[in-house]
Design an enzyme around this catalytic site. Structure first.
Site, PDB file in Angstrom:
ATOM      1  N   HIS A  70      10.318  37.977   2.201  1.00 41.42           N
ATOM      2  CA  HIS A  70      11.366  37.345   1.392  1.00 41.42           C
ATOM      3  C   HIS A  70      12.608  37.136   2.254  1.00 41.42           C
ATOM      4  O   HIS A  70      12.996  38.044   2.993  1.00 41.42           O
ATOM      5  CB  HIS A  70      11.725  38.243   0.200  1.00 41.42           C
TER       6      HIS A  70
ATOM      7  N   ASP B 260     -13.449   8.219  11.948  1.00 37.96           N
ATOM      8  CA  ASP B 260     -13.096   7.162  11.000  1.00 37.96           C
ATOM      9  C   ASP B 260     -14.214   6.168  10.720  1.00 37.96           C
ATOM     10  O   ASP B 260     -14.140   5.425   9.747  1.00 37.96           O
ATOM     11  CB  ASP B 260     -11.870   6.384  11.513  1.00 37.96           C
TER      12      ASP B 260
ATOM     13  N   GLY C 151       0.819  -1.209   0.000  1.00 38.48           N
ATOM     14  CA  GLY C 151       0.000   0.000   0.000  1.00 38.48           C
ATOM     15  C   GLY C 151       0.848   1.252   0.000  1.00 38.48           C
ATOM     16  O   GLY C 151       1.666   1.463   0.906  1.00 38.48           O
TER      17      GLY C 151
ATOM     18  N   GLY D 200      -0.296   4.407   0.064  1.00 40.93           N
ATOM     19  CA  GLY D 200      -1.049   5.584   0.506  1.00 40.93           C
ATOM     20  C   GLY D 200      -0.185   6.386   1.473  1.00 40.93           C
ATOM     21  O   GLY D 200       1.018   6.130   1.610  1.00 40.93           O
TER      22      GLY D 200
ATOM     23  N   GLY E  72       1.671   4.183   4.200  1.00 40.68           N
ATOM     24  CA  GLY E  72       2.741   3.376   3.600  1.00 40.68           C
ATOM     25  C   GLY E  72       3.927   4.230   3.196  1.00 40.68           C
ATOM     26  O   GLY E  72       5.088   3.883   3.449  1.00 40.68           O
TER      27      GLY E  72
HETATM   28  P1  FAD Z   1      -9.623   7.168  16.921  1.00 41.17           P
HETATM   29  O1  FAD Z   1      -8.497   8.097  16.955  1.00 41.17           O
HETATM   30  O2  FAD Z   1      -9.423   5.830  16.298  1.00 41.17           O
HETATM   31  O3  FAD Z   1     -10.115   7.005  18.412  1.00 41.17           O
HETATM   32  C1  FAD Z   1     -11.168   6.150  18.751  1.00 41.17           C
HETATM   33  C2  FAD Z   1     -11.079   5.843  20.213  1.00 41.17           C
HETATM   34  O4  FAD Z   1     -12.250   5.118  20.581  1.00 41.17           O
HETATM   35  C3  FAD Z   1      -9.902   4.958  20.586  1.00 41.17           C
HETATM   36  O5  FAD Z   1      -9.131   5.594  21.582  1.00 41.17           O
HETATM   37  C4  FAD Z   1     -10.535   3.672  21.095  1.00 41.17           C
HETATM   38  O6  FAD Z   1      -9.803   3.086  22.165  1.00 41.17           O
HETATM   39  C5  FAD Z   1     -11.901   4.150  21.553  1.00 41.17           C
HETATM   40  N1  FAD Z   1     -12.937   3.120  21.545  1.00 41.17           N
HETATM   41  C6  FAD Z   1     -13.237   2.263  20.543  1.00 41.17           C
HETATM   42  N2  FAD Z   1     -14.303   1.500  20.891  1.00 41.17           N
HETATM   43  C7  FAD Z   1     -14.681   1.892  22.123  1.00 41.17           C
HETATM   44  C8  FAD Z   1     -15.713   1.507  23.005  1.00 41.17           C
HETATM   45  N3  FAD Z   1     -16.600   0.562  22.675  1.00 41.17           N
HETATM   46  N4  FAD Z   1     -15.788   2.110  24.207  1.00 41.17           N
HETATM   47  C9  FAD Z   1     -14.906   3.084  24.563  1.00 41.17           C
HETATM   48  N5  FAD Z   1     -13.912   3.496  23.772  1.00 41.17           N
HETATM   49  C10 FAD Z   1     -13.811   2.927  22.558  1.00 41.17           C
HETATM   50  N6  FAD Z   1      -4.624  11.549  10.326  1.00 41.17           N
HETATM   51  C11 FAD Z   1      -4.294  12.814  10.062  1.00 41.17           C
HETATM   52  O7  FAD Z   1      -5.170  13.663   9.950  1.00 41.17           O
HETATM   53  N7  FAD Z   1      -2.977  13.195   9.920  1.00 41.17           N
HETATM   54  C12 FAD Z   1      -1.969  12.295  10.025  1.00 41.17           C
HETATM   55  O8  FAD Z   1      -0.792  12.646   9.900  1.00 41.17           O
HETATM   56  C13 FAD Z   1      -2.282  10.950  10.311  1.00 41.17           C
HETATM   57  N8  FAD Z   1      -1.311  10.035  10.444  1.00 41.17           N
HETATM   58  C14 FAD Z   1      -1.641   8.755  10.765  1.00 41.17           C
HETATM   59  C15 FAD Z   1      -0.612   7.838  10.914  1.00 41.17           C
HETATM   60  C16 FAD Z   1      -0.919   6.531  11.241  1.00 41.17           C
HETATM   61  C17 FAD Z   1       0.204   5.534  11.411  1.00 41.17           C
HETATM   62  C18 FAD Z   1      -2.273   6.137  11.446  1.00 41.17           C
HETATM   63  C19 FAD Z   1      -2.625   4.716  11.820  1.00 41.17           C
HETATM   64  C20 FAD Z   1      -3.302   7.044  11.289  1.00 41.17           C
HETATM   65  C21 FAD Z   1      -2.998   8.364  10.948  1.00 41.17           C
HETATM   66  N9  FAD Z   1      -3.995   9.320  10.775  1.00 41.17           N
HETATM   67  C22 FAD Z   1      -3.662  10.602  10.461  1.00 41.17           C
HETATM   68  C23 FAD Z   1      -5.425   8.987  10.902  1.00 41.17           C
HETATM   69  C24 FAD Z   1      -5.981   9.418  12.271  1.00 41.17           C
HETATM   70  O9  FAD Z   1      -5.239   8.803  13.280  1.00 41.17           O
HETATM   71  C25 FAD Z   1      -7.449   9.039  12.371  1.00 41.17           C
HETATM   72  O10 FAD Z   1      -8.144   9.571  11.275  1.00 41.17           O
HETATM   73  C26 FAD Z   1      -8.056   9.582  13.654  1.00 41.17           C
HETATM   74  O11 FAD Z   1      -7.375   9.084  14.779  1.00 41.17           O
HETATM   75  C27 FAD Z   1      -9.531   9.210  13.738  1.00 41.17           C
HETATM   76  O12 FAD Z   1     -10.049   9.773  14.885  1.00 41.17           O
HETATM   77  P2  FAD Z   1     -11.345   9.144  15.604  1.00 41.17           P
HETATM   78  O13 FAD Z   1     -11.681  10.088  16.705  1.00 41.17           O
HETATM   79  O14 FAD Z   1     -12.368   8.799  14.602  1.00 41.17           O
HETATM   80  O15 FAD Z   1     -10.888   7.735  16.205  1.00 41.17           O
END
Ligand code: FAD
Length: 487
Positions: free
Chosen positions: A466, A318, A182, A184, A187
């Site tokens: 500049h 997400d 991948g 993206g 990767g």
């Molecule tokens: P998450 O950050 O996934 O948080 C969800 C939370 O919910 C977690 O802490 C989990 O433990 C909790 N949870 C899940 N189920 C339950 C439950 N039933 N009860 C209680 N808690 C629960 N995005 C960017 O914009 N810029 C970047 O540079 C970037 N770099 C990245 C690099 C990597 C290696 C990865 C893997 C991702 C990257 N991302 C980046 C993507 C970004 O991390 C996600 O888009 C973002 O974290 C999504 O936020 P969220 O709040 O939807 O969920």
């Protein structure tokens, strides 16, 4: 209105979606709880954006060290220990997660450590990390449970040699050869990190080009820079299967073939494989279907204000169908929900203030910046050229190369360009893309212009200091009118 529930708003998940919105909701005077089963900050702070950027920064500095060799600077790498670099990235993540804990406390968000499940549209049952169950009720519930790395059959993670992004972030010792599935953003960022620290990297991508979601010319510039540093790309290539060998010491053997073909015709040996082909939403065990939340291939379907098909239940981040899986998107969606609930409950919201602006129903997809933090950096927003063409939308394109920017030449990072696509009728900015030094920062000037409905002439008529890299943005804006200076 004061609701008769325990809380006005409960967030399930404390990632950049949940925690930012929880704080916003408190600012608006709502009674807020946030349930998190692991660490606040979610994937982004703990195992995503932040630790990966810490590694990228150290990788850039390591590369810079080698560049100084041209001036006779000899670095003694005999005590080099990648474990120390990895530990640095963990410290950065921990510091920020602690920072979020503090912010939640300061803003009086009730944070509950446990795993939440919806037992009704207004009821959440929490299996507490400390043991036992707690049930709470809320006027609205926001599901912000994020995503996890997607697995490919045959390439199931063991997190030792077959790695997800989480496993790759936890490595304390580097493999000699790494295959990455991948090309993206994730990767490519790991390809940059690993290559900088001397790992032989081969990136396998099914589609015909790397960074398929970014501007194609920008991706080509990034690809050339990677190839010069020794990264190999196999595009239009499918990984069929993986032979893990008989012991942990045996090399991994990937069977590869042309994407679209039925059988493999090539093999690739590696000491580790990173599978970074996308992320699957976390919906298991949440009870969503039981309370009538419509899903599409595990993503949650949402309408205006991110409300799901179950009234009073919202989804952000997400897990949402059809919006980019990015931290800043999750936060922006969350803020929309917080403001919506505040307005329903009659609290002060931006639209009720003196600078009234209508409350957005959804994030404007044309105003979401994308950013890839490798070197050169790649960034952009709005529809790509190929998408505009396929949709029959007319546009003009103007671009300016960094080689015409004094600062870029001075710092020896003159590869790349800033590109602006405009509407031929109105001159309005449709989209913009950049590849080169600090592209992920520079893109925001153009994004502010678009979101404020400014024209390219508003950008170039503003004096830019500049020498700065921002002059590339000014020159690209001048190029829209055919009057760039340093070209
Ligand atoms: P998450 O950050 O996934 O948080 C969800 C939370 O919910 C977690 O802490 C989990 O433990 C909790 N949870 C899940 N189920 C339950 C439950 N039933 N009860 C209680 N808690 C629960 N995005 C960017 O914009 N810029 C970047 O540079 C970037 N770099 C990245 C690099 C990597 C290696 C990865 C893997 C991702 C990257 N991302 C980046 C993507 C970004 O991390 C996600 O888009 C973002 O974290 C999504 O936020 P969220 O709040 O939807 O969920």
């Amino acid at each position: 209105m004061v609701s008769s529930y325990d809380f006005d708003l409960v967030f399930i998940g404390g990632g950049p979606g949940g925690y930012v919105a929880a704080i916003r909701a408190r600012q608006l005077g709502l009674r807020v709880a946030l349930v998190e089963k692991e660490k606040v900050g979610g994937v982004c702070l703990n195992i995503g954006c932040i630790p990966s950027k810490a590694l990228i920064d150290r990788a850039s500095k390591f590369n810079a060290l080698h560049e100084l060799a041209a001036y006779g600077v000899k670095a003694d790498l005999s005590a080099f220990d990648y474990g120390g670099i990895q530990a640095f990235s963990r410290k950065a993540a921990e510091k920020l997660s602690k920072g979020v804990e503090f912010l939640l406390k300061k803003n009086e968000v009730e944070t509950i450590a446990g795993t939440a499940r919806l037992t009704g549209a207004h009821e959440v049952s929490i299996a507490l990390n400390a043991g036992g169950e707690r049930r709470i009720s809320s006027f609205a519930v926001v599901v912000a449970t994020g995503s996890r790395p997607r697995e490919v059959p045959g390439f199931e993670f063991d997190e030792k040699r077959v790695l997800s992004s989480t496993g790759a972030l936890m490595l304390k010792k580097l493999p000699r050869r790494l295959a990455i599935l991948g090309a993206g953003a994730i990767g490519m960022e790991f390809a940059f990190i690993m290559n900088a620290f001397g790992v032989e990297v081969t990136v396998v991508e099914m589609l015909e080009r790397i960074l398929p979601m970014e501007d194609s010319a920008a991706a080509a510039v990034a690809g050339k820079a990677f190839e010069r540093r020794g990264v190999k790309f196999l595009v239009g290539t499918k990984a069929f299967s993986l032979d893990r060998g008989s012991t942990d010491g045996s090399p991994l053997v990937l069977s590869l073939g042309t994407a679209g073909s039925a059988t493999p015709d090539a093999r690739l040996e590696a000491d580790a494989v990173l599978v970074s082909i996308g992320r699957s939403p976390n919906i298991a065990g949440l009870g969503l279907e039981e309370i009538g939340v419509a899903l599409d291939r595990s993503f949650v379907e949402v309408g205006d204000y991110y409300e799901t098909s179950a009234t009073g239940v919202y989804a952000i981040g997400d897990i949402v169908k059809g919006e980019p899986q990015l931290a800043h998107v999750a936060s922006a969606q969350g803020e929309i929900v917080a403001e919506r609930i505040a307005s329903i409950l009659g609290k002060q919201t931006p639209e009720s203030g003196s600078h009234a602006s209508p409350q957005p129903r959804r994030v404007d997809l044309g105003l979401i910046p994308s950013a890839v933090y490798c070197e050169p950096q790649v960034a952009g927003f709005g529809l790509r050229e190929e998408v505009l063409k396929a949709s029959g939308i007319q546009f003009n394109m103007a671009s300016f190369p960094f080689r015409g920017v004094g600062k870029a030449v001075a710092i020896d990072e003159s590869e790349g360009f800033v590109k602006i696509l405009t509407d031929p009728g109105t001159g309005a900015i449709l989209s913009a893309f950049a590849v080169g030094p600090e592209a992920t920062e520079l893109i925001h000037e153009l994004l502010l212009a678009k979101s404020s409905e400014l024209l390219p002439q508003d950008i170039f008529s503003m004096i830019h200091a500049h020498p700065t890299l921002s002059e590339a943005v000014k020159e690209a804006a001048l190029a829209v009118e055919g009057r760039a200076i340093h070209t």
